[in-house]
Design an enzyme around this catalytic site. Sequence first.
Site, short mmCIF file in Angstrom:
data_model
loop_
_atom_site.label_atom_id
_atom_site.label_comp_id
_atom_site.label_asym_id
_atom_site.label_seq_id
_atom_site.Cartn_x
_atom_site.Cartn_y
_atom_site.Cartn_z
N TYR A 174 -2.37 -1.05 10.52
CA TYR A 174 -2.26 -1.20 9.06
C TYR A 174 -0.92 -0.66 8.57
CZ TYR A 174 -3.94 -1.05 4.17
OH TYR A 174 -4.11 -1.24 2.82
N SER A 227 0.87 -1.18 0.00
CA SER A 227 0.00 0.00 0.00
C SER A 227 0.90 1.22 0.00
CB SER A 227 -0.84 -0.01 1.28
OG SER A 227 -1.46 1.24 1.51
#
Length: 260
Positions: free
Chosen positions: A155, A142
């Site tokens: 995350y 990401s």
Amino acid sequence: MSKARTALVTGSTSGIGLAIARAFAAEGMDLMLNGLGEPDVIETMRAGLEAEFGVRVRYHGADMRDGAAIAEMVQATAGTLGPVDVLVNNAGIQFVSPVEDFPVDKWNDILAINLSAAFHATRAVVPSMKARRFGRIINTASAHALVASPYKSAYVAAKHGIAGFTKSVALELATHGITVNSICPGYVWTPLVEKQIPDTMKARGLTAEQVKRDVMLAAQPTKEFVTVEQVAALAVFLCSPAAANITGSNIAMDGGWTAQ
Ligand code: NAD
């Protein structure tokens, strides 16, 4: 022509993983699908891919929080389709909370699914890739593998972790014909993202266009969502002979987000 014949894509019942699976099937690869979902919906998806692309498609329901189940899935893939040439560690979840309130079970799940699962799957595929002197390991990381946002501590920690894991394993495997890379997308247009729009419109008194541009794409200079097809096309390229010298890279596909 790529030597890649058999691919295992985790979290491929939805979103980015499903798009990567479709793109691999279009390249003629046999597929092991994985992910959560209703059995009949998954079976329709599996059979549809087989019919559309004329490849063999199987499904394994391993929970990405369970290392033993992940190892079993790799074995099952080899047993039914042949040894894994391409592993895509894609399954992932998100949870947003201030760190002091972050639920411990959510922290543990995010680290397990978004980071440790890639370790379990990678260690299971490497011996056979080494023996055959070919392999492609692609991690869906990401933009949050490269930069942070508040309230996403688990995350961001997991995605920064996968960036480091990518580099370390790439160095170990560099002379074995195996490349290891991660794709680092910014905001990708998936059903998950689309579903958040009505609630955000209501909560902030905005139009759908304002939610997309001023909230979701605030950090993305192009003001466009990345598409799942674009991410999948990069995964296909990473499997090609032209990409044989791309390894240990965390490749941004984020509309300029991390250039700022
Ligand atoms: P998604 O929710 O559509 O897909 C996630 C997949 O992971 C699904 O198939 C789901 O069933 C599977 N999964 C979740 N928990 C699992 C578990 N315990 N065991 C097995 N499978 C499990 O989301 P997506 O947007 O396609 O996300 C895919 C990856 O892309 C994730 O790693 C995510 O962090 C990353 N990513 C997404 C975006 C975005 O904007 N959508 C941006 C950057 C990175």
